[in-house]
Design a protein around this motif. Structure first.
Motif, PDB file in Angstrom:
ATOM      1  N   ILE A 479      -1.283  76.819   8.379  1.00  0.00           N
ATOM      2  CA  ILE A 479      -2.299  75.998   7.718  1.00  0.00           C
ATOM      3  C   ILE A 479      -2.725  74.914   8.706  1.00  0.00           C
ATOM      4  O   ILE A 479      -1.887  74.218   9.287  1.00  0.00           O
ATOM      5  N   ILE A 480      -4.037  74.783   8.902  1.00  0.00           N
ATOM      6  CA  ILE A 480      -4.603  73.769   9.791  1.00  0.00           C
ATOM      7  C   ILE A 480      -5.377  72.777   8.936  1.00  0.00           C
ATOM      8  O   ILE A 480      -6.282  73.159   8.184  1.00  0.00           O
ATOM      9  N   LEU A 481      -5.006  71.509   9.021  1.00  0.00           N
ATOM     10  CA  LEU A 481      -5.651  70.445   8.245  1.00  0.00           C
ATOM     11  C   LEU A 481      -6.379  69.496   9.186  1.00  0.00           C
ATOM     12  O   LEU A 481      -5.770  68.925  10.087  1.00  0.00           O
ATOM     13  N   ASP A 482      -7.673  69.329   8.986  1.00  0.00           N
ATOM     14  CA  ASP A 482      -8.499  68.463   9.838  1.00  0.00           C
ATOM     15  C   ASP A 482      -8.842  67.192   9.066  1.00  0.00           C
ATOM     16  O   ASP A 482      -9.673  67.209   8.157  1.00  0.00           O
ATOM     17  N   GLU A 483      -8.191  66.082   9.408  1.00  0.00           N
ATOM     18  CA  GLU A 483      -8.345  64.797   8.725  1.00  0.00           C
ATOM     19  C   GLU A 483      -8.288  64.985   7.205  1.00  0.00           C
ATOM     20  O   GLU A 483      -9.227  64.661   6.473  1.00  0.00           O
ATOM     21  N   PRO A 484      -7.176  65.518   6.697  1.00  0.00           N
ATOM     22  CA  PRO A 484      -7.125  65.923   5.289  1.00  0.00           C
ATOM     23  C   PRO A 484      -7.179  64.778   4.292  1.00  0.00           C
ATOM     24  O   PRO A 484      -7.555  64.990   3.141  1.00  0.00           O
ATOM     25  N   THR A 485      -6.794  63.568   4.711  1.00  0.00           N
ATOM     26  CA  THR A 485      -6.747  62.475   3.734  1.00  0.00           C
ATOM     27  C   THR A 485      -8.051  61.693   3.659  1.00  0.00           C
ATOM     28  O   THR A 485      -8.182  60.804   2.814  1.00  0.00           O
ATOM     29  N   ILE A 495      -0.740  64.726  -4.197  1.00  0.00           N
ATOM     30  CA  ILE A 495      -0.750  66.147  -4.557  1.00  0.00           C
ATOM     31  C   ILE A 495      -0.719  67.001  -3.293  1.00  0.00           C
ATOM     32  O   ILE A 495       0.045  67.970  -3.186  1.00  0.00           O
ATOM     33  N   LEU A 496      -1.564  66.634  -2.302  1.00  0.00           N
ATOM     34  CA  LEU A 496      -1.594  67.356  -1.034  1.00  0.00           C
ATOM     35  C   LEU A 496      -0.238  67.259  -0.338  1.00  0.00           C
ATOM     36  O   LEU A 496       0.279  68.262   0.190  1.00  0.00           O
ATOM     37  N   THR A 497       0.348  66.070  -0.325  1.00  0.00           N
ATOM     38  CA  THR A 497       1.650  65.876   0.325  1.00  0.00           C
ATOM     39  C   THR A 497       2.718  66.771  -0.306  1.00  0.00           C
ATOM     40  O   THR A 497       3.509  67.407   0.404  1.00  0.00           O
ATOM     41  N   SER A 511      -4.834  64.111  12.239  1.00  0.00           N
ATOM     42  CA  SER A 511      -4.842  62.964  11.332  1.00  0.00           C
ATOM     43  C   SER A 511      -4.473  61.687  12.073  1.00  0.00           C
ATOM     44  O   SER A 511      -3.650  61.712  12.988  1.00  0.00           O
ATOM     45  N   HIS A 512      -5.094  60.584  11.635  1.00  0.00           N
ATOM     46  CA  HIS A 512      -4.726  59.256  12.128  1.00  0.00           C
ATOM     47  C   HIS A 512      -3.955  58.487  11.059  1.00  0.00           C
ATOM     48  O   HIS A 512      -3.680  57.295  11.229  1.00  0.00           O
ATOM     49  N   ASP A 513      -3.639  59.169   9.944  1.00  0.00           N
ATOM     50  CA  ASP A 513      -2.969  58.518   8.827  1.00  0.00           C
ATOM     51  C   ASP A 513      -1.458  58.564   9.057  1.00  0.00           C
ATOM     52  O   ASP A 513      -0.782  59.540   8.717  1.00  0.00           O
ATOM     53  N   ALA A 514      -0.913  57.497   9.629  1.00  0.00           N
ATOM     54  CA  ALA A 514       0.504  57.467  10.000  1.00  0.00           C
ATOM     55  C   ALA A 514       1.412  57.618   8.785  1.00  0.00           C
ATOM     56  O   ALA A 514       2.470  58.260   8.857  1.00  0.00           O
ATOM     57  N   TYR A 515       1.027  57.053   7.652  1.00  0.00           N
ATOM     58  CA  TYR A 515       1.839  57.126   6.432  1.00  0.00           C
ATOM     59  C   TYR A 515       1.947  58.574   5.967  1.00  0.00           C
ATOM     60  O   TYR A 515       3.026  59.067   5.646  1.00  0.00           O
ATOM     61  N   PHE A 516       0.819  59.281   5.958  1.00  0.00           N
ATOM     62  CA  PHE A 516       0.801  60.687   5.549  1.00  0.00           C
ATOM     63  C   PHE A 516       1.634  61.540   6.504  1.00  0.00           C
ATOM     64  O   PHE A 516       2.418  62.389   6.070  1.00  0.00           O
ATOM     65  N   LEU A 517       1.484  61.307   7.804  1.00  0.00           N
ATOM     66  CA  LEU A 517       2.228  62.089   8.795  1.00  0.00           C
ATOM     67  C   LEU A 517       3.728  61.895   8.643  1.00  0.00           C
ATOM     68  O   LEU A 517       4.506  62.843   8.812  1.00  0.00           O
ATOM     69  N   ALA A 518       4.139  60.676   8.319  1.00  0.00           N
ATOM     70  CA  ALA A 518       5.571  60.427   8.119  1.00  0.00           C
ATOM     71  C   ALA A 518       6.078  61.163   6.882  1.00  0.00           C
ATOM     72  O   ALA A 518       7.185  61.710   6.882  1.00  0.00           O
ATOM     73  N   GLN A 519       5.255  61.214   5.829  1.00  0.00           N
ATOM     74  CA  GLN A 519       5.688  61.847   4.585  1.00  0.00           C
ATOM     75  C   GLN A 519       5.789  63.367   4.694  1.00  0.00           C
ATOM     76  O   GLN A 519       6.564  63.985   3.972  1.00  0.00           O
ATOM     77  N   ILE A 520       5.000  63.971   5.584  1.00  0.00           N
ATOM     78  CA  ILE A 520       5.063  65.435   5.705  1.00  0.00           C
ATOM     79  C   ILE A 520       5.981  65.863   6.854  1.00  0.00           C
ATOM     80  O   ILE A 520       6.031  67.045   7.202  1.00  0.00           O
TER      81      ILE A 520
END
Length: 530
Positions: A479-485, A495-497, A511-520
């Motif tokens: 799965i490839i996600l391009d700036e998903p948030t 939900i996505l996480t 992604s530049h969303d550090a919080y999201f990257l840490a959670q996944i």
């Protein structure tokens, strides 16, 4: 400083978006405004900015707020000067410097002789370089457009700043500058954002929902902790009420059975005693009335509990009712899926990266592609997916099936309805009712099944894609996600996480969303430099 009293807004078709909203913001407050997609956050900001009129209520600000809108390309026909609302002032300055010192030009300039210098300083601060103010915004990237509006804060120097999703489209450098501004400014701030790193920099969280605005006296992490406590209490109340309903129904059944036994025993005694028919009828009517009264009493109790239960279920967060079940990808962990050796991309014969790229991607990895805006992240994804060939080097891909979820949600066919889109992914030939159960699970109710995908928000499209992947018989290898948030509210990000964390295949994320990257739990970085 800034407040709403009894504010309401209705769409042109008279559908009410929200009503009786009360909000008060003091000088130097830094406040986050959060809520689900469609709750009216952006509308509320536009009302405070004076760009929308309330249907009811009062809006008051001590000074004119500066508004940074959410960028969707709606300003493409504007020049930079028009977007920043300085076109007339800059034109007056140029004419005065050219010798046309008229009353009209002096009035337009309003003694703001440093306007041009402030523009240069603001553009330099936001890493925009020497922009031509007459340039159309359509020539800029999404990140550059956002930075132009953020630069307007330094140009206009307002007391009150309203920010709508300001970190969208910004790369890591741009987000760092934005975070520094949030931390150090003395401006009064009201910020709509799903960027949880940014939200943690703000002092207070206001949550907009159907109930109005609820205030949480802390940053996002504090709000999140409080919501968990509230949801736990709500779920406990729900379980308690469900137990009470079962008990009430059981008591009703037992009471009726007991009454029926008494009536039956009484009838036998009456028949044995040989009472006249008229007396028998009277006693029968009395027994029936007694049974009816018992039914009414218990029905009232059951109805009251069911109403309480219905209200509690409405208050349970939608995301808590969702169950996501991805099948595992069939590839064994560690298999080499992509092997790139000295690859280079380019446009007009010019290489994109300073140095060619060499890397491998193995099954089960979680990788983030990082780089500044314009560094070629999306280009690299196209090379990996095979939709673009390198201008030099060699790339081999052994992925049988991959899913690329881009920023425009191109997997969704806007010509289809929600139900038709779901059926398009029904490769396992699920029964119609099973497909509809999954749609309900992803918050698409019966009333929405015929809704056109064209009218869905970004969050709804992401949810529908996730639903379609669970309907599909086999999870993809990658799965490839391009700036998903980008453009998702916090509920849809969660939900996505949850979906991503249940997936066991290979994940590649831009992604530049550090919080999201840490959670996944991203394990490795591919860094692009140019």
């Amino acid at each position: 400083m800034l407040f709403l009293q009894g504010a309401a807004y209705a769409h042109p078709n008279r559908d009410v978006l929200f009503s009786n909203i009360n909000l008060s913001i003091n000088r130097h407050d830094k406040i986050a405004l959060i809520g689900n997609n469609g709750s009216g956050k952006s509308t509320l900001l536009k009302m405070l900015a004076g760009q929308l009129r309330t249907s009811e209520g009062l809006v008051k600000a001590e000074s004119q707020p500066y508004y940074v809108p959410q960028i969707f390309g709606q300003f493409n026909d504007y020049t930079i000067a028009q977007a920043l609302r300085i076109e007339e002032k800059m034109s007056a300055l140029q004419e005065i410097l050219a010798g046309q010192v008229t009353e009209a030009n002096l009035s337009l300039l309003d003694d703001d002789w440093a306007i041009e210098e402030r523009c240069h300083e603001a553009f330099a601060h936001w890493q925009l370089g020497a922009l031509d103010l007459s340039q159309k915004l359509e020539m800029l990237s999404g990140g550059q457009k956002t930075k132009v509006f953020l630069a307007g804060i330094m140009i206009h120097n307002p007391e009150i700043v309203l920010l709508d999703e300001p970190s969208n489209h910004l790369d890591a450098l741009g987000r760092g500058i934005l975070y520094d501004y949030i931390k150090t400014t003395s401006n009064t701030l009201l910020v709509v954002s799903h960027d949880r790193t940014l939200l943690n920099l703000l002092q207070i969280v206001y949550e907009l929902s159907k109930r109005g605005i609820t205030i949480y006296g802390g940053n996002y992490d504090f709000y999140n902790d409080q919501k968990h406590i509230e949801n736990e209490a709500l779920n406990n109340d729900l379980k308690s009420k469900e137990k009470a309903l079962r008990k009430a129904k059981e008591t009703e059944r037992e009471s009726l059975e007991r009454q029926q036994k008494l009536d039956s025993r009484g009838k036998k005694l009456q028949e044995k005693a040989g009472l006249p028919r008229i007396s028998m009828n009277t006693l029968k009517n009395n027994a029936e009335k007694s049974t009816s009264r018992i039914k009414d009493v218990h029905a009232g109790k059951v109805d009251a509990i069911m109403q309480d239960l219905s209200q509690l279920r409405k208050e349970v967060a939608d995301g808590d009712t969702m169950k996501i079940g991805f099948d595992d990808a069939q590839l064994h962990k560690g298999k080499i899926l992509v092997s790139a050796e000295n690859i280079q991309a380019g446009y007009d014969g010019k290489p994109l990266w300073n140095d060619p790229l060499s890397f491998q991607i193995t099954s089960g990895e979680r990788i983030v592609v990082k780089g500044l805006n314009g560094s070629g992240k999306t280009t690299l994804v196209k090379l990996i997916s095979g939709s673009l060939a390198p201008i030099s080097g060699n790339i081999q891909c052994a992925v049988n099936q991959s899913i690329y979820i881009d920023q425009d949600y191109s997997l969704i066919d806007n010509r289809l309805s929600i139900y038709e889109q779901a059926q398009h992914y029904n490769t396992g030939k699920l029964q119609e009712h099973e497909v509809k159960i999954r749609l309900n699970r992803f918050l698409f109710t019966k009333n929405e099944w015929d809704k056109s995908c064209e009218n869905l928000s970004g969050g709804e499209k992401m949810r529908l894609i996730l639903c379609c992947l669970t309907i599909s018989n086999q999870a993809p290898d990658m799965i490839i996600l391009d700036e998903p948030t980008n453009n998702l509210d916090i509920q849809n990000i969660e939900i996505l996480t949850a979906a991503v964390n249940e997936y066991r295949g290979t994940l590649l994320v831009i992604s530049h969303d550090a919080y999201f990257l840490a959670q996944i739990n991203v394990e490795r970085i591919i860094e692009l430099n140019n």
